[in-house]
Scaffold this motif. Structure first.
Motif, PDB file in Angstrom:
ATOM      1  N   ILE A  76      12.204  -3.793  -6.102  1.00  0.00           N
ATOM      2  CA  ILE A  76      11.575  -4.904  -5.373  1.00  0.00           C
ATOM      3  C   ILE A  76      10.261  -5.312  -6.037  1.00  0.00           C
ATOM      4  O   ILE A  76       9.552  -4.491  -6.621  1.00  0.00           O
ATOM      5  N   GLY A  77       9.985  -6.594  -5.966  1.00  0.00           N
ATOM      6  CA  GLY A  77       8.745  -7.144  -6.497  1.00  0.00           C
ATOM      7  C   GLY A  77       8.043  -7.978  -5.449  1.00  0.00           C
ATOM      8  O   GLY A  77       8.403  -7.943  -4.262  1.00  0.00           O
ATOM      9  N   VAL A  78       7.087  -8.757  -5.876  1.00  0.00           N
ATOM     10  CA  VAL A  78       6.251  -9.490  -4.919  1.00  0.00           C
ATOM     11  C   VAL A  78       7.060 -10.496  -4.106  1.00  0.00           C
ATOM     12  O   VAL A  78       6.817 -10.680  -2.903  1.00  0.00           O
ATOM     13  N   LEU A  79       8.038 -11.158  -4.718  1.00  0.00           N
ATOM     14  CA  LEU A  79       8.810 -12.148  -3.967  1.00  0.00           C
ATOM     15  C   LEU A  79       9.643 -11.489  -2.868  1.00  0.00           C
ATOM     16  O   LEU A  79       9.800 -12.044  -1.775  1.00  0.00           O
ATOM     17  N   LEU A 130       0.833  -1.205   0.000  1.00  0.00           N
ATOM     18  CA  LEU A 130       0.000   0.000   0.000  1.00  0.00           C
ATOM     19  C   LEU A 130       0.868   1.255   0.000  1.00  0.00           C
ATOM     20  O   LEU A 130       0.582   2.226  -0.711  1.00  0.00           O
ATOM     21  N   LYS A 131       1.934   1.230   0.796  1.00  0.00           N
ATOM     22  CA  LYS A 131       2.844   2.377   0.846  1.00  0.00           C
ATOM     23  C   LYS A 131       3.580   2.555  -0.475  1.00  0.00           C
ATOM     24  O   LYS A 131       3.735   3.679  -0.974  1.00  0.00           O
ATOM     25  N   LEU A 132       4.066   1.450  -1.049  1.00  0.00           N
ATOM     26  CA  LEU A 132       4.767   1.526  -2.326  1.00  0.00           C
ATOM     27  C   LEU A 132       3.877   2.082  -3.426  1.00  0.00           C
ATOM     28  O   LEU A 132       4.339   2.775  -4.331  1.00  0.00           O
ATOM     29  N   LYS A 133       2.593   1.793  -3.333  1.00  0.00           N
ATOM     30  CA  LYS A 133       1.634   2.259  -4.339  1.00  0.00           C
ATOM     31  C   LYS A 133       1.144   3.679  -4.064  1.00  0.00           C
ATOM     32  O   LYS A 133       0.485   4.282  -4.909  1.00  0.00           O
ATOM     33  N   TRP A 172      21.067  -8.959   0.099  1.00  0.00           N
ATOM     34  CA  TRP A 172      19.678  -8.596  -0.235  1.00  0.00           C
ATOM     35  C   TRP A 172      18.965  -8.035   0.986  1.00  0.00           C
ATOM     36  O   TRP A 172      18.250  -7.024   0.887  1.00  0.00           O
ATOM     37  N   MET A 173      19.152  -8.647   2.141  1.00  0.00           N
ATOM     38  CA  MET A 173      18.520  -8.173   3.373  1.00  0.00           C
ATOM     39  C   MET A 173      18.968  -6.754   3.713  1.00  0.00           C
ATOM     40  O   MET A 173      18.148  -5.916   4.095  1.00  0.00           O
ATOM     41  N   GLU A 174      20.255  -6.489   3.552  1.00  0.00           N
ATOM     42  CA  GLU A 174      20.779  -5.149   3.837  1.00  0.00           C
ATOM     43  C   GLU A 174      20.113  -4.108   2.934  1.00  0.00           C
ATOM     44  O   GLU A 174      19.756  -3.016   3.388  1.00  0.00           O
ATOM     45  N   ARG A 175      19.975  -4.435   1.659  1.00  0.00           N
ATOM     46  CA  ARG A 175      19.339  -3.501   0.720  1.00  0.00           C
ATOM     47  C   ARG A 175      17.864  -3.318   1.051  1.00  0.00           C
ATOM     48  O   ARG A 175      17.338  -2.205   1.013  1.00  0.00           O
ATOM     49  N   PHE A 176      17.216  -4.414   1.372  1.00  0.00           N
ATOM     50  CA  PHE A 176      15.769  -4.378   1.598  1.00  0.00           C
ATOM     51  C   PHE A 176      15.408  -3.504   2.790  1.00  0.00           C
ATOM     52  O   PHE A 176      14.520  -2.653   2.699  1.00  0.00           O
ATOM     53  N   VAL A 177      16.096  -3.685   3.908  1.00  0.00           N
ATOM     54  CA  VAL A 177      15.742  -2.935   5.121  1.00  0.00           C
ATOM     55  C   VAL A 177      16.074  -1.454   5.015  1.00  0.00           C
ATOM     56  O   VAL A 177      15.557  -0.643   5.776  1.00  0.00           O
ATOM     57  N   GLU A 178      16.947  -1.101   4.064  1.00  0.00           N
ATOM     58  CA  GLU A 178      17.298   0.307   3.895  1.00  0.00           C
ATOM     59  C   GLU A 178      16.338   1.048   2.965  1.00  0.00           C
ATOM     60  O   GLU A 178      16.421   2.272   2.843  1.00  0.00           O
ATOM     61  N   LEU A 179      15.439   0.332   2.318  1.00  0.00           N
ATOM     62  CA  LEU A 179      14.433   1.000   1.489  1.00  0.00           C
ATOM     63  C   LEU A 179      13.549   1.860   2.394  1.00  0.00           C
ATOM     64  O   LEU A 179      13.066   1.367   3.421  1.00  0.00           O
ATOM     65  N   PRO A 180      13.325   3.128   2.060  1.00  0.00           N
ATOM     66  CA  PRO A 180      12.561   4.020   2.948  1.00  0.00           C
ATOM     67  C   PRO A 180      11.202   3.467   3.371  1.00  0.00           C
ATOM     68  O   PRO A 180      10.828   3.585   4.542  1.00  0.00           O
ATOM     69  N   VAL A 181      10.486   2.858   2.437  1.00  0.00           N
ATOM     70  CA  VAL A 181       9.151   2.326   2.766  1.00  0.00           C
ATOM     71  C   VAL A 181       9.252   1.208   3.796  1.00  0.00           C
ATOM     72  O   VAL A 181       8.424   1.113   4.709  1.00  0.00           O
ATOM     73  N   ILE A 182      10.241   0.364   3.656  1.00  0.00           N
ATOM     74  CA  ILE A 182      10.414  -0.758   4.583  1.00  0.00           C
ATOM     75  C   ILE A 182      10.903  -0.255   5.935  1.00  0.00           C
ATOM     76  O   ILE A 182      10.390  -0.640   6.994  1.00  0.00           O
ATOM     77  N   LYS A 183      11.885   0.634   5.896  1.00  0.00           N
ATOM     78  CA  LYS A 183      12.487   1.151   7.127  1.00  0.00           C
ATOM     79  C   LYS A 183      11.461   1.874   7.993  1.00  0.00           C
ATOM     80  O   LYS A 183      11.468   1.759   9.227  1.00  0.00           O
TER      81      LYS A 183
END
Length: 227
Positions: free
Chosen positions: A152-155, A24-27, A189-200
């Motif tokens: 990032i995608g659904v997976l 929802l946030k990404l959209k 991958w985990m390091e990149r993912f958690v640094e995404l603003p929406v995820i963080k």
């Protein structure tokens, strides 16, 4: 317009509800979260998800959509901006396959391990580790930043819970699934993912997750002992 607002029935520490929130946030979709107490489920939740009686549930146009993977695909089909699924039918089928693999071979297995001890727990942990090795290989194939490629995608969303929740589960249940040295691609991958603003900005702190899962595990073990 009445009936078109978006509401999400969720729970603060639910990995499945957070998946939906990330999308929802990404959209860029405006929505309201209705926080559920899963030890005392509300009439609203029981009314909108009478089959499974669990979060998340998305309410849109007066309709209820349950199960996180189903909700994510519904969101992606309804709001076209910032797509999560690929457009190509074969690629869509492929990410559905891998999403199911993550749910069955990683998420469900680790959830079972949390309520086991001794050899039974070790067997489940080994299964999860084997599954992560398979995913490590998928990341290595294309030398990709994310499972979705450069974005990032659904997976990534489906597996994203391991970046924060897994460490808390490991600490609460006294086992170790993920060794970054054994899974270097997943570690990066985990390091990149958690640094995404929406995820963080939309993930719970680990120091709150650990006591939650400790209590959750104790309750599960106590209930199992009574059977």
């Amino acid at each position: 317009m009445e009936g078109q607002e978006v509401k999400l029935l969720g729970a603060r520490f639910s990995i499945f509800a957070h998946r939906v929130e990330w999308v929802l946030k990404l959209k860029g979709i405006e929505y309201e979260v209705v926080e559920e107490d899963l030890t005392n489920k509300s009439p609203l939740l029981l009314n909108y998800n009478p089959i499974y009686k669990k979060v998340p549930v998305l309410l849109h146009h007066g309709n209820a959509i349950a199960e996180s993977l189903v909700i994510i695909e519904y969101i992606d089909d309804t709001w076209k901006q910032n797509p999560i699924f690929p457009q190509d039918p074969y690629e869509r089928a492929t990410v559905r396959f891998w999403s199911k693999f993550v749910e069955e071979k990683v998420t469900d297995v680790i959830r079972r391990a949390m309520f086991l001890e001794g050899e039974q727990q070790e067997e489940e942990v080994k299964q999860a580790q084997d599954a992560l090795l398979v995913l490590e290989g998928e990341l290595m194939k294309g030398k990709k930043k994310f499972f979705g490629g450069d974005m990032i995608g659904v997976l990534d969303i489906v597996l994203g819970w391991i970046t924060i929740w897994l460490g808390a589960v490991e600490e609460a249940a006294c086992f170790k699934v993920l060794d970054p040295c054994k899974y270097p691609c997943i570690g990066k991958w985990m390091e990149r993912f958690v640094e995404l603003p929406v995820i963080k900005a939309n993930s719970p702190p680990k120091d709150q997750l650990v006591p939650f899962f400790q209590k959750f595990r104790e309750l599960g073990l106590a209930l199992a002992a009574k059977k």
